[in-house]
Design an enzyme around this catalytic site. Structure first.
Site, PDB file in Angstrom:
ATOM      1  N   ASP A  44       5.810  22.351  60.967  1.00 48.75           N
ATOM      2  CA  ASP A  44       5.714  23.419  61.974  1.00 48.75           C
ATOM      3  C   ASP A  44       6.727  23.286  63.108  1.00 48.75           C
ATOM      4  OD1 ASP A  44       3.633  24.548  60.574  1.00 48.75           O
ATOM      5  OD2 ASP A  44       2.075  23.529  61.728  1.00 48.75           O
ATOM      6  N   SER A 122       8.668  23.093  86.383  1.00 45.43           N
ATOM      7  CA  SER A 122       8.759  24.551  86.208  1.00 45.43           C
ATOM      8  C   SER A 122       8.787  25.270  87.551  1.00 45.43           C
ATOM      9  CB  SER A 122       7.519  24.993  85.420  1.00 45.43           C
ATOM     10  OG  SER A 122       7.313  26.364  85.563  1.00 45.43           O
ATOM     11  N   TYR A 153      -1.410  25.638  85.014  1.00 46.28           N
ATOM     12  CA  TYR A 153      -0.106  25.134  84.558  1.00 46.28           C
ATOM     13  C   TYR A 153       0.776  24.633  85.719  1.00 46.28           C
ATOM     14  CZ  TYR A 153       4.580  25.437  82.403  1.00 46.28           C
ATOM     15  OH  TYR A 153       5.858  25.182  81.964  1.00 46.28           O
ATOM     16  N   LYS A 157       2.166  20.752  86.779  1.00 51.68           N
ATOM     17  CA  LYS A 157       3.592  20.423  86.905  1.00 51.68           C
ATOM     18  C   LYS A 157       3.859  19.778  88.273  1.00 51.68           C
ATOM     19  CE  LYS A 157       5.425  21.864  83.020  1.00 51.68           C
ATOM     20  NZ  LYS A 157       5.905  20.853  82.079  1.00 51.68           N
ATOM     21  N   GLU A 195       4.785  33.301  73.405  1.00 51.31           N
ATOM     22  CA  GLU A 195       6.151  33.724  73.711  1.00 51.31           C
ATOM     23  C   GLU A 195       6.268  34.233  75.145  1.00 51.31           C
ATOM     24  OE1 GLU A 195       4.057  34.950  71.603  1.00 51.31           O
ATOM     25  OE2 GLU A 195       4.012  37.116  71.584  1.00 51.31           O
ATOM     26  N   ALA A 197       8.615  36.467  78.214  1.00 55.45           N
ATOM     27  CA  ALA A 197       9.051  37.867  78.289  1.00 55.45           C
ATOM     28  C   ALA A 197      10.305  38.200  77.464  1.00 55.45           C
ATOM     29  CB  ALA A 197       9.243  38.269  79.741  1.00 55.45           C
ATOM     30  N   GLN A 224       8.553  44.098  88.097  1.00 59.77           N
ATOM     31  CA  GLN A 224       8.537  42.682  88.484  1.00 59.77           C
ATOM     32  C   GLN A 224       9.942  42.123  88.227  1.00 59.77           C
ATOM     33  OE1 GLN A 224       6.703  44.236  85.908  1.00 59.77           O
ATOM     34  NE2 GLN A 224       5.526  42.577  85.006  1.00 59.77           N
ATOM     35  N   ARG A 290      10.561  36.608  91.442  1.00 59.57           N
ATOM     36  CA  ARG A 290      10.940  35.185  91.481  1.00 59.57           C
ATOM     37  C   ARG A 290      12.394  35.059  91.067  1.00 59.57           C
ATOM     38  NH1 ARG A 290       7.491  31.545  87.647  1.00 59.57           N
ATOM     39  NH2 ARG A 290       6.081  31.495  89.418  1.00 59.57           N
TER      40      ARG A 290
HETATM   41  P1  NAD Z   1       7.349  24.655  73.555  1.00 59.44           P
HETATM   42  O1  NAD Z   1       5.906  25.055  73.582  1.00 59.44           O
HETATM   43  O2  NAD Z   1       8.259  25.358  72.613  1.00 59.44           O
HETATM   44  O3  NAD Z   1       7.474  23.085  73.302  1.00 59.44           O
HETATM   45  C1  NAD Z   1       6.545  22.156  73.803  1.00 59.44           C
HETATM   46  C2  NAD Z   1       6.174  21.230  72.650  1.00 59.44           C
HETATM   47  O4  NAD Z   1       5.259  20.233  73.150  1.00 59.44           O
HETATM   48  C3  NAD Z   1       5.444  21.971  71.521  1.00 59.44           C
HETATM   49  O5  NAD Z   1       6.160  21.861  70.312  1.00 59.44           O
HETATM   50  C4  NAD Z   1       4.103  21.268  71.428  1.00 59.44           C
HETATM   51  O6  NAD Z   1       3.630  21.098  70.101  1.00 59.44           O
HETATM   52  C5  NAD Z   1       4.387  19.925  72.098  1.00 59.44           C
HETATM   53  N1  NAD Z   1       3.161  19.303  72.576  1.00 59.44           N
HETATM   54  C6  NAD Z   1       2.171  19.892  73.292  1.00 59.44           C
HETATM   55  N2  NAD Z   1       1.177  19.012  73.484  1.00 59.44           N
HETATM   56  C7  NAD Z   1       1.551  17.859  72.865  1.00 59.44           C
HETATM   57  C8  NAD Z   1       0.923  16.600  72.696  1.00 59.44           C
HETATM   58  N3  NAD Z   1      -0.300  16.356  73.202  1.00 59.44           N
HETATM   59  N4  NAD Z   1       1.578  15.636  72.023  1.00 59.44           N
HETATM   60  C9  NAD Z   1       2.809  15.880  71.498  1.00 59.44           C
HETATM   61  N5  NAD Z   1       3.444  17.062  71.606  1.00 59.44           N
HETATM   62  C10 NAD Z   1       2.813  18.036  72.291  1.00 59.44           C
HETATM   63  O7  NAD Z   1       7.860  24.786  75.056  1.00 59.44           O
HETATM   64  P2  NAD Z   1       9.341  24.738  75.635  1.00 59.44           P
HETATM   65  O8  NAD Z   1       9.678  26.092  76.081  1.00 59.44           O
HETATM   66  O9  NAD Z   1      10.239  24.034  74.704  1.00 59.44           O
HETATM   67  O10 NAD Z   1       9.108  23.840  76.937  1.00 59.44           O
HETATM   68  C11 NAD Z   1       9.496  22.470  77.025  1.00 59.44           C
HETATM   69  C12 NAD Z   1       9.147  21.947  78.400  1.00 59.44           C
HETATM   70  O11 NAD Z   1       9.807  22.728  79.395  1.00 59.44           O
HETATM   71  C13 NAD Z   1       7.655  22.018  78.734  1.00 59.44           C
HETATM   72  O12 NAD Z   1       7.300  20.892  79.481  1.00 59.44           O
HETATM   73  C14 NAD Z   1       7.552  23.263  79.574  1.00 59.44           C
HETATM   74  O13 NAD Z   1       6.438  23.218  80.430  1.00 59.44           O
HETATM   75  C15 NAD Z   1       8.859  23.213  80.335  1.00 59.44           C
HETATM   76  N6  NAD Z   1       9.281  24.550  80.819  1.00 59.44           N
HETATM   77  C16 NAD Z   1       9.672  25.505  79.938  1.00 59.44           C
HETATM   78  C17 NAD Z   1      10.052  26.745  80.408  1.00 59.44           C
HETATM   79  C18 NAD Z   1      10.509  27.837  79.482  1.00 59.44           C
HETATM   80  O14 NAD Z   1      10.851  28.917  79.962  1.00 59.44           O
HETATM   81  N7  NAD Z   1      10.543  27.644  78.177  1.00 59.44           N
HETATM   82  C19 NAD Z   1      10.016  27.027  81.799  1.00 59.44           C
HETATM   83  C20 NAD Z   1       9.589  26.031  82.660  1.00 59.44           C
HETATM   84  C21 NAD Z   1       9.242  24.778  82.171  1.00 59.44           C
END
Ligand code: NAD
Length: 343
Positions: A44, A122, A153, A157, A195, A197, A224, A290
């Site tokens: 996955d 974040s 969330y 953070k 997902e 926006a 927004q 934002r």
């Molecule tokens: P994502 O959901 O695609 O990836 C996060 C991964 O963490 C997932 O594959 C999930 O399976 C894994 N995960 C969750 N719980 C887990 C656990 N207990 N053990 C092991 N793996 C675990 O998200 P992303 O967009 O790649 O985000 C990555 C990081 O960046 C995160 O910390 C997120 O909070 C931060 N972030 C992302 C965004 C964004 O716009 N994508 C914005 C701000 C912050």
């Protein structure tokens, strides 16, 4: 240099969007010794690579974090339970439980003498009071306090940021923290409820075009404002911040603010369609405005994320389009084959 290249680098959340792209970028930079970890089963993961040590481990558990950190010189902790507004508004407890991941990863990093530890925070840490207007307030790093983060969330953070700070101050672990603002790009989540926006809007526009039903639902009023950072900028920023002396959390985001309506305009343009927009005012929509204030990152790194939204979104749109058609055909192989290359 040879030692640099052979050091063990750990990426958590490697089965997800940013983590998977980070592993890909580290390989492209010549990094040979990478351990990639995610809680999901390997099948996955959005991307995985045969020349990387891939581990499927639940990092809520301390023992698994020790397995993850052992022998590492650097850790990029990107694992978290997260998603767009539709996900984080309805899963606050689950989002807060990600505190276990960062807590145990910090402890494990200390135990095994890890040299540098990156934490992905974040823009959701920012005080909600400062994001009430639609004119996209540019958020400076200091605007996280007094604290009134996004419920669930955002509080997790903010707390984890502070834990990084205190592990640095009290135990000498070199922690680096970036506050990502809305990241988008290929290999991101584009359906299923998590997902964000840009991907959601691309998918909805593609669906309307493919199905010939020329209307879409837009969450909120469409006015927004947000900024969106292309994945390549995010990866460059992570590298620069990890290898810098920036000790405090720093914005890593685009400062090109747009309305959600403008995002839809762009997706329609790529699709060559004009759609009737139905605004769902009861849907989760987050703060009104934002944007990322990039004064500090400019001062520290003489750089800021600068990929124009039009450029990045078009690439993302094309990627989601291919994924959409492959999924419609029930052809999961298209995604899998592209994601397991070891070249
Ligand atoms: P994502 O959901 O695609 O990836 C996060 C991964 O963490 C997932 O594959 C999930 O399976 C894994 N995960 C969750 N719980 C887990 C656990 N207990 N053990 C092991 N793996 C675990 O998200 P992303 O967009 O790649 O985000 C990555 C990081 O960046 C995160 O910390 C997120 O909070 C931060 N972030 C992302 C965004 C964004 O716009 N994508 C914005 C701000 C912050």
């Amino acid at each position: 240099m040879a030692q640099q290249i052979s050091k063990l680098v750990v990426v958590t959340g490697a089965g997800g969007f940013i983590g998977g792209n980070l592993v890909s970028a580290l390989r492209a930079r010549g990094q040979k010794n990478i351990r990639a970890i995610d809680g999901k089963p390997l099948r996955d993961w959005y991307q995985h690579f045969d020349d990387v040590e891939n581990l499927s481990l639940d990092l809520n558990l301390k023992d698994n974090c020790e397995t993850a950190a052992k022998g590492a010189l650097e850790i990029y902790n990107l694992a978290a339970n997260m998603g767009g507004m539709g996900f984080i508004e309805h899963n606050k407890a689950l989002c807060m439980l990600s505190v276990l991941i960062n807590t145990h990863m910090l402890q494990a990093a200390l135990k095994y003498g890890v040299e540098r530890f990156f934490y992905s925070s974040s823009a959701c840490v920012y005080n909600a009071e400062k994001q009430k207007t639609f004119e996209a307030p540019s958020l400076k790093e200091e605007d996280a306090y007094p604290a009134m983060a996004e419920d669930g969330y955002g509080w997790e953070k903010l707390f984890s940021e502070r834990m990084c700070r205190h592990f640095r101050e009290d135990y000498g672990l070199r922690t680096r923290v970036a506050r990502f603002h809305n990241v988008y790009g290929p290999w991101g989540t584009w359906y299923g409820g998590r997902e964000k926006a840009p991907a959601a809007i691309c998918r909805k526009v593609i669906e309307a075009k493919v199905k010939g039903k020329h209307e879409i639902e837009v969450w909120g009023s469409g006015v927004q404002t947000r900024s969106f950072m292309y994945i390549d900028d995010c990866l460059k920023g992570i590298d620069l911040i990890m290898n810098s002396d920036i000790l405090e959390p720093i914005n890593l985001g685009s400062s090109e603010a747009v309305t959600i309506n403008q995002l839809v305009d762009l997706a329609e343009e790529f699709a060559g369609v004009k759609l009737k927009r139905n605004y769902d005012l009861s849907a989760p929509k987050g703060v009104n405005g934002r944007n990322s204030d990039n004064t500090l990152i400019q001062q520290c790194l003489h750089w800021e994320p600068d990929t124009p939204l039009r450029f990045g979104l078009e690439k993302t749109y094309r990627w989601i389009y291919d994924q959409y058609l492959a999924r419609e055909r029930g052809d999961a192989r298209v995604v899998r084959e592209a994601s397991t290359s070891s070249s």
